[in-house]
Write an enzyme that holds these catalytic residues in place. Structure first.
Site, short mmCIF file in Angstrom:
data_model
loop_
_atom_site.label_atom_id
_atom_site.label_comp_id
_atom_site.label_asym_id
_atom_site.label_seq_id
_atom_site.Cartn_x
_atom_site.Cartn_y
_atom_site.Cartn_z
N ALA A 187 -33.87 37.20 18.23
CA ALA A 187 -33.20 35.93 18.52
C ALA A 187 -32.37 35.55 17.31
CB ALA A 187 -34.24 34.86 18.82
N LYS A 188 -31.71 34.40 17.46
CA LYS A 188 -30.80 33.97 16.40
C LYS A 188 -31.51 33.80 15.06
CE LYS A 188 -27.29 33.01 19.27
NZ LYS A 188 -27.77 32.69 20.61
#
Ligand code: GLU
Length: 278
Positions: free
Chosen positions: A246-247
């Site tokens: 994820a980010k």
């Protein structure tokens, strides 16, 4: 002709998981002698930043991908989503909802699984036409699909998944989903369905996390008279502890990997998808 697409949201830098998803779509098109398209899903004005769009295109080029121009940018196509919404409205399939998040939280049916989320209790579905008309003028609202009516109109629906074959769509379990938000007159479900049709996408490749949502998209296709593409939901890349990328995984953005000296071929191999170099 196979037409695939990669449809990222510009809310941050692309990471290894995105690279895998983009390469899956790109390779599927290439193997079939088809076309690969790109779409920027930027309907959320708060979370999406134009600067990220630019960086995404640079990263994808660096990775070795090429796509057909023009790139479709969703925020430039609001009129098309409004037209689809108008069509549903004319058929009596959507209604304005004035409930606050808190009101919904208090009344919503408990979640049965993560895919579905809280089910809207239907409060605003029962407002009269005159109440609706009066409140729409003074209150912000979202527009919800009247799911029971929509399912009754559409009848039994199926769609095809590459791994699991024929899937019987069961959109009713999502309840009256939001098709247009308070701040933008569309939603992920509406714009993705309209765009895949308008771009002539015949094979939607995307992460397994969107498998369940395909039931809603299939329903919207039926209601809006749009063609149904085939689907391939790929597994999500996970780190050594089993968490999906994820980010927050800053070291695994394509940018960070490039700065750390990785070549595009190495990153493609890390994403488990190095066929484009063959
Ligand atoms: N924009 C979505 C995302 O970034 C992908 C939507 C789709 O492929 O249908 O997760």
């Amino acid at each position: 002709m196979t037409v695939t697409r990669f449809a990222p949201s510009p809310t941050g830098f692309l990471h290894l998981g995105h690279a895998f998803s983009a390469l899956t779509a790109f390779c599927a098109a290439r193997e079939a002698g088809g076309r690969f398209l790109l779409r920027i899903e930027d309907i959320d004005p708060v979370r999406c930043k134009p600067a990220y769009t630019q960086k995404m295109l640079e990263d994808l080029h660096w990775l070795g991908l090429t796509w057909e121009e023009p790139v479709r940018v969703q925020s430039a196509h609001m009129a098309e989503y409004a037209a689809a919404l108008g069509h549903l409205r004319a058929r009596g399939l959507i209604y304005p909802c004035f409930c606050t998040r808190r009101e919904i939280g208090e009344l919503a049916a408990p979640q049965e699984n993560d895919d579905v989320g809280p089910i809207y209790p239907g409060t605003c579905r029962n407002l009269s036409e005159s109440e609706r008309a009066a409140r729409v003028r003074t209150h912000p609202c979202v527009w919800r699909l009247d799911m029971a009516r929509a399912c009754a109109q559409a009848g039994e629906l199926t769609w095809h998944d590459a791994a699991r074959g024929e899937i019987r769509a069961a959109p009713a379990r999502f309840g009256d989903v939001v098709l247009a938000r308070k701040d933008v007159l569309t939603s992920y479900h509406l714009s993705v369905t309209v765009d895949d049709a308008l771009q002539g996408v015949t094979l939607v490749t995307r992460g397994q996390d969107l498998f369940a949502a395909t039931d809603i998209h299939r329903l919207l296709q039926a209601l809006l008279d749009l063609p149904t593409p085939r689907y391939r939901h790929h597994p999500l890349l996970r780190d050594a502890t089993g968490r999906r990328y994820a980010k927050r995984d800053k070291s695994l953005t394509l940018r960070a990997l490039r700065e750390a000296g990785k070549t595009p071929a190495e990153v493609r191999a890390m994403a488990g998808c190095d066929t484009i170099s063959r």
